[in-house]
Design a protein around this motif. Structure first.
Motif, PDB file in Angstrom:
ATOM      1  N   ARG A  24       0.720  -0.853  -0.212  1.00  0.00           N
ATOM      2  CA  ARG A  24      -0.259  -0.187  -0.076  1.00  0.00           C
ATOM      3  C   ARG A  24       0.753   1.605   0.247  1.00  0.00           C
ATOM      4  NH1 ARG A  24      -4.072  -1.249   4.765  1.00  0.00           N
ATOM      5  NH2 ARG A  24      -4.700  -3.888   4.366  1.00  0.00           N
ATOM      6  N   ILE A  25       0.426   2.348  -0.510  1.00  0.00           N
ATOM      7  CA  ILE A  25       1.290   3.442  -0.935  1.00  0.00           C
ATOM      8  C   ILE A  25      -0.338   5.017  -1.286  1.00  0.00           C
ATOM      9  CG2 ILE A  25       3.111   2.252  -2.038  1.00  0.00           C
ATOM     10  CD1 ILE A  25       2.540   3.807  -4.264  1.00  0.00           C
ATOM     11  N   TYR A  35       3.014   8.417  -4.718  1.00  0.00           N
ATOM     12  CA  TYR A  35       4.210   8.871  -3.990  1.00  0.00           C
ATOM     13  C   TYR A  35       4.413   7.834  -2.816  1.00  0.00           C
ATOM     14  CZ  TYR A  35       1.489  11.315  -0.512  1.00  0.00           C
ATOM     15  OH  TYR A  35       0.442  11.794   0.350  1.00  0.00           O
ATOM     16  N   PHE A  36       5.634   7.900  -2.524  1.00  0.00           N
ATOM     17  CA  PHE A  36       6.157   6.564  -1.270  1.00  0.00           C
ATOM     18  C   PHE A  36       7.362   7.648  -0.894  1.00  0.00           C
ATOM     19  CE2 PHE A  36       8.411   3.858   1.003  1.00  0.00           C
ATOM     20  CZ  PHE A  36       7.144   3.205   1.447  1.00  0.00           C
ATOM     21  N   VAL A  50      -5.282  13.142   0.707  1.00  0.00           N
ATOM     22  CA  VAL A  50      -4.346  11.610   0.066  1.00  0.00           C
ATOM     23  C   VAL A  50      -5.041  10.084   0.682  1.00  0.00           C
ATOM     24  CG1 VAL A  50      -2.109  12.863  -0.271  1.00  0.00           C
ATOM     25  CG2 VAL A  50      -2.809  11.945   1.858  1.00  0.00           C
ATOM     26  N   GLU A  51      -5.172   9.385  -0.084  1.00  0.00           N
ATOM     27  CA  GLU A  51      -5.589   8.353   0.339  1.00  0.00           C
ATOM     28  C   GLU A  51      -4.944   7.385   0.173  1.00  0.00           C
ATOM     29  OE1 GLU A  51      -8.940   6.887  -2.837  1.00  0.00           O
ATOM     30  OE2 GLU A  51      -7.350   7.271  -4.286  1.00  0.00           O
ATOM     31  N   TRP A  52      -4.590   6.186   0.924  1.00  0.00           N
ATOM     32  CA  TRP A  52      -4.007   5.240   0.841  1.00  0.00           C
ATOM     33  C   TRP A  52      -4.525   3.625  -0.340  1.00  0.00           C
ATOM     34  CZ3 TRP A  52       0.640   4.248   3.155  1.00  0.00           C
ATOM     35  CH2 TRP A  52       1.056   5.448   4.229  1.00  0.00           C
ATOM     36  N   VAL A  53      -3.632   3.256  -1.503  1.00  0.00           N
ATOM     37  CA  VAL A  53      -4.171   2.393  -1.920  1.00  0.00           C
ATOM     38  C   VAL A  53      -3.146   1.501  -2.136  1.00  0.00           C
ATOM     39  CG1 VAL A  53      -5.206   4.098  -3.688  1.00  0.00           C
ATOM     40  CG2 VAL A  53      -2.792   3.480  -4.310  1.00  0.00           C
TER      41      VAL A  53
END
Length: 80
Positions: A24-25, A35-36, A50-53
């Motif tokens: 998950r990033i 992004y990471f 922003v969200e986590w996907v």
């Protein structure tokens, strides 16, 4: 023995994903870029939306991404 990372509020979703066998990033909802490393705002446009996907882990990276300009990164495939 290596130290075990300690999750923070910013990194907890990443570690929850690893425990579930997922990568998950974060993705910016404003500019749609991934992004990471985890952080509260988008490093590309500055948005806090922003969200986590979950992602596949497959990507194309420019071997010179650290030296490419913004225009060159798009040209050479330096994106997730």
């Amino acid at each position: 023995m290596k130290p075990v990372p300690r999750p923070t509020p910013e990194t907890q979703p990443f570690w929850d994903g690893t425990a579930a066998g997922e990568l998950r990033i974060q993705r910016c909802m404003a500019c749609a870029r991934h992004y990471f490393y985890p952080r509260p705002g988008c490093p590309h446009c500055g948005s806090a939306d922003v969200e986590w996907v979950r992602v596949s882990g497959r990507a194309t990276f420019c071997r010179d991404a650290g030296r490419c300009s913004r225009l060159q990164v798009g040209w050479c495939g330096g994106r997730v």
